[in-house]
Design a protein around this motif. Structure first.
Motif, PDB file in Angstrom:
ATOM      1  N   VAL A   1       0.858  -1.184   0.000  1.00  0.00           N
ATOM      2  CA  VAL A   1       0.000   0.000   0.000  1.00  0.00           C
ATOM      3  C   VAL A   1       0.893   1.232   0.000  1.00  0.00           C
ATOM      4  O   VAL A   1       2.023   1.200   0.494  1.00  0.00           O
ATOM      5  CB  VAL A   1      -0.970   0.021   1.203  1.00  0.00           C
ATOM      6  CG1 VAL A   1      -1.958  -1.130   1.113  1.00  0.00           C
ATOM      7  CG2 VAL A   1      -0.214  -0.033   2.525  1.00  0.00           C
ATOM      8  N   SER A   2       0.368   2.317  -0.562  1.00  0.00           N
ATOM      9  CA  SER A   2       1.199   3.496  -0.824  1.00  0.00           C
ATOM     10  C   SER A   2       1.371   4.426   0.368  1.00  0.00           C
ATOM     11  O   SER A   2       2.207   5.333   0.322  1.00  0.00           O
ATOM     12  CB  SER A   2       0.598   4.297  -1.983  1.00  0.00           C
ATOM     13  OG  SER A   2      -0.668   4.839  -1.607  1.00  0.00           O
ATOM     14  N   SER A   3       0.584   4.240   1.421  1.00  0.00           N
ATOM     15  CA  SER A   3       0.632   5.146   2.568  1.00  0.00           C
ATOM     16  C   SER A   3       1.784   4.801   3.512  1.00  0.00           C
ATOM     17  O   SER A   3       2.435   3.759   3.390  1.00  0.00           O
ATOM     18  CB  SER A   3      -0.692   5.078   3.336  1.00  0.00           C
ATOM     19  OG  SER A   3      -1.021   3.737   3.643  1.00  0.00           O
ATOM     20  N   ALA A   4       2.005   5.684   4.478  1.00  0.00           N
ATOM     21  CA  ALA A   4       3.074   5.461   5.452  1.00  0.00           C
ATOM     22  C   ALA A   4       2.715   4.363   6.451  1.00  0.00           C
ATOM     23  O   ALA A   4       3.605   3.771   7.067  1.00  0.00           O
ATOM     24  CB  ALA A   4       3.380   6.760   6.199  1.00  0.00           C
ATOM     25  N   GLU A   5       1.420   4.120   6.620  1.00  0.00           N
ATOM     26  CA  GLU A   5       0.962   3.081   7.542  1.00  0.00           C
ATOM     27  C   GLU A   5       0.143   2.041   6.794  1.00  0.00           C
ATOM     28  O   GLU A   5      -0.439   2.317   5.744  1.00  0.00           O
ATOM     29  CB  GLU A   5       0.120   3.705   8.663  1.00  0.00           C
ATOM     30  CG  GLU A   5       0.894   4.697   9.523  1.00  0.00           C
ATOM     31  CD  GLU A   5       0.032   5.291  10.617  1.00  0.00           C
ATOM     32  OE1 GLU A   5      -1.188   4.999  10.629  1.00  0.00           O
ATOM     33  OE2 GLU A   5       0.565   6.047  11.441  1.00  0.00           O
TER      34      GLU A   5
ATOM     35  N   VAL B   1       4.815   0.332   0.932  1.00  0.00           N
ATOM     36  CA  VAL B   1       5.943   0.394   0.000  1.00  0.00           C
ATOM     37  C   VAL B   1       7.220   0.725   0.765  1.00  0.00           C
ATOM     38  O   VAL B   1       8.302   0.204   0.464  1.00  0.00           O
ATOM     39  CB  VAL B   1       5.678   1.427  -1.108  1.00  0.00           C
ATOM     40  CG1 VAL B   1       6.914   1.573  -2.011  1.00  0.00           C
ATOM     41  CG2 VAL B   1       4.466   1.037  -1.939  1.00  0.00           C
ATOM     42  N   ALA B   2       7.091   1.588   1.780  1.00  0.00           N
ATOM     43  CA  ALA B   2       8.259   1.934   2.601  1.00  0.00           C
ATOM     44  C   ALA B   2       8.817   0.697   3.296  1.00  0.00           C
ATOM     45  O   ALA B   2      10.038   0.476   3.335  1.00  0.00           O
ATOM     46  CB  ALA B   2       7.873   2.994   3.632  1.00  0.00           C
TER      47      ALA B   2
ATOM     48  N   ALA C   1       8.544  -2.239   2.246  1.00  0.00           N
ATOM     49  CA  ALA C   1       9.045  -3.143   1.207  1.00  0.00           C
ATOM     50  C   ALA C   1      10.412  -2.737   0.683  1.00  0.00           C
ATOM     51  O   ALA C   1      10.942  -3.375  -0.232  1.00  0.00           O
ATOM     52  CB  ALA C   1       8.049  -3.204   0.054  1.00  0.00           C
ATOM     53  N   GLY C   2      10.970  -1.675   1.259  1.00  0.00           N
ATOM     54  CA  GLY C   2      12.337  -1.315   0.898  1.00  0.00           C
ATOM     55  C   GLY C   2      12.555   0.076   0.361  1.00  0.00           C
ATOM     56  O   GLY C   2      13.670   0.413  -0.056  1.00  0.00           O
ATOM     57  N   TYR C   3      11.500   0.919   0.415  1.00  0.00           N
ATOM     58  CA  TYR C   3      11.633   2.265  -0.141  1.00  0.00           C
ATOM     59  C   TYR C   3      11.178   3.297   0.886  1.00  0.00           C
ATOM     60  O   TYR C   3      10.062   3.823   0.819  1.00  0.00           O
ATOM     61  CB  TYR C   3      10.840   2.365  -1.448  1.00  0.00           C
ATOM     62  CG  TYR C   3      11.347   1.354  -2.459  1.00  0.00           C
ATOM     63  CD1 TYR C   3      12.493   1.599  -3.206  1.00  0.00           C
ATOM     64  CD2 TYR C   3      10.723   0.112  -2.591  1.00  0.00           C
ATOM     65  CE1 TYR C   3      12.990   0.651  -4.083  1.00  0.00           C
ATOM     66  CE2 TYR C   3      11.211  -0.843  -3.469  1.00  0.00           C
ATOM     67  CZ  TYR C   3      12.347  -0.569  -4.207  1.00  0.00           C
ATOM     68  OH  TYR C   3      12.845  -1.515  -5.068  1.00  0.00           O
ATOM     69  N   PRO C   4      12.040   3.583   1.864  1.00  0.00           N
ATOM     70  CA  PRO C   4      11.697   4.500   2.960  1.00  0.00           C
ATOM     71  C   PRO C   4      11.237   5.865   2.449  1.00  0.00           C
ATOM     72  O   PRO C   4      11.746   6.374   1.449  1.00  0.00           O
ATOM     73  CB  PRO C   4      13.016   4.627   3.737  1.00  0.00           C
ATOM     74  CG  PRO C   4      13.782   3.393   3.387  1.00  0.00           C
ATOM     75  CD  PRO C   4      13.422   3.081   1.968  1.00  0.00           C
ATOM     76  N   GLY C   5      10.257   6.430   3.149  1.00  0.00           N
ATOM     77  CA  GLY C   5       9.767   7.750   2.801  1.00  0.00           C
ATOM     78  C   GLY C   5       8.663   7.748   1.768  1.00  0.00           C
ATOM     79  O   GLY C   5       8.063   8.798   1.493  1.00  0.00           O
ATOM     80  N   PHE C   6       8.378   6.600   1.184  1.00  0.00           N
ATOM     81  CA  PHE C   6       7.302   6.520   0.190  1.00  0.00           C
ATOM     82  C   PHE C   6       5.973   6.701   0.899  1.00  0.00           C
ATOM     83  O   PHE C   6       5.619   5.939   1.794  1.00  0.00           O
ATOM     84  CB  PHE C   6       7.341   5.162  -0.510  1.00  0.00           C
ATOM     85  CG  PHE C   6       6.512   5.105  -1.776  1.00  0.00           C
ATOM     86  CD1 PHE C   6       7.127   5.122  -3.015  1.00  0.00           C
ATOM     87  CD2 PHE C   6       5.125   5.047  -1.728  1.00  0.00           C
ATOM     88  CE1 PHE C   6       6.377   5.071  -4.194  1.00  0.00           C
ATOM     89  CE2 PHE C   6       4.369   5.001  -2.885  1.00  0.00           C
ATOM     90  CZ  PHE C   6       4.993   5.008  -4.128  1.00  0.00           C
TER      91      PHE C   6
END
Length: 327
Positions: A228-232, A243-244, A246-251
């Motif tokens: 999911v695209s949100s921070a939580e 996504v964060a 999953a390896g992409y912090p800050g997404f």
């Protein structure tokens, strides 16, 4: 006696001079409030506006009348509110794109989100769900974001993804992911998010950042959620990582719906509206209705302004890097 009468008259005059601001705050509103919605009836912004408007009307004693002025990604309604008298009787209900994206995508925009509007609060926030079709042979083995990225790196420029159109938030979300992952993907724009969803089910594209309408399809096994695209995490999909994660912090990209007033609206009116909208969102009965459109999320006006500024900057960078043009 005459001196007493004159003294009382002077006192009455002084009281009248100092009462208007307080009286205005106490009596507001004294007539119907127009809520301008830049999208068609039945869509997420319209649904949220009507739920909140009904509650405001019942609590404040005057109807909050929804006026749909659809078109130009919400710009027609936004311009109308930006030019309206700042007397508390014209409100804007809009989505994130109207505020954070339009100023980057469109050269002919005739309002300034920062200078023309006083932010009240968001009401709902809806993350996007990155999905693939498990029945598609090309994505049958893709079960994580890492798998998707690996597939894209193995076939540069061959993996096609869908979105609801150029400049759509789903388009930007996938472009941001591809930029962070260092992969090249092919964008297939559809006419709306529903059409993009049909596209992935028909195996025309391999991946989509879908709105929350994808959740029932995920639970039914028709689509596989990677992130999911949100921070939580999304409460309705608790096992799906962000996504964060999953390896992409800050997404952090979400579609939100919020409310604004013309910039110079008196502070007491802004405070009243903010208080009542937040109270509505926290009412369990109202929150249940709002939950059909996303995760209930309210902010202080200051935090809302900060959120808008950050998202505007971040999305502008994505648009520039991907050379995205509005349709």
């Amino acid at each position: 006696m005459q001196r007493t009468v004159r003294l009382l008259a002077v006192i009455a005059g002084l009281c009248a001079a100092v009462l208007p601001t307080g009286a205005m705050a106490q009596k507001y509103p004294v007539r119907p409030v127009k809520v301008m919605v830049g999208f068609s009836a039945g869509g997420p912004v319209d649904v949220v506006a009507r739920i909140v408007g009904d509650r405001l009307g019942s609590k404040l004693g005057q109807p909050f009348v929804i006026e749909n002025r659809a078109g130009a990604n919400g710009m027609i309604a936004a311009e109308g509110v930006a030019r309206a008298e700042a007397d508390g009787y014209t409100m804007l209900a809009c989505n994130s794109s109207t505020i954070t994206l339009n100023r980057t995508l469109f050269k002919d925009i005739r309002y300034d989100p920062e200078k023309d509007f006083a932010p009240l609060t968001t009401v709902v926030s809806a993350p996007l769900v990155l999905v693939v079709n498990p029945e598609n042979p090309k994505t049958a083995d893709i079960k994580t974001v890492a798998d998707l990225v690996a597939a894209a790196k193995a076939a540069p420029g061959a993996l096609a993804y869908g979105s609801g159109g150029n400049g759509n938030l789903a388009h930007l979300a996938m472009e941001l992911l591809s930029q962070k992952a260092g992969v090249k993907l092919i964008h297939v724009p559809y006419r709306g998010g529903s059409a993009a969803e049909v596209g992935i089910l028909a195996q025309e594209v391999l991946a989509v950042f879908d709105p929350l309408s994808a959740v029932p399809l995920v639970k039914a096994g028709k689509l596989r959620a990677l992130a999911v695209s949100s921070a939580e995490r999304l409460p309705s999909l608790p096992d799906v990582p962000t996504v964060a994660e999953a390896g992409y912090p800050g997404f952090d990209i979400s579609f939100w719906v919020g409310f604004f007033m013309p910039k110079s609206t008196p502070a007491p009116i802004l405070e009243t509206l903010h208080r009542e909208i937040v109270a509505a969102a926290k009412d369990p009965a109202i929150a249940e209705k709002l939950g059909s459109q996303g995760v209930v999320s309210v902010l202080s006006p200051a935090d809302y302004a900060t959120k808008i500024a950050k998202e505007t900057k971040d999305l502008a960078e994505v648009v520039a890097a991907a050379n995205i043009k509005a349709e």
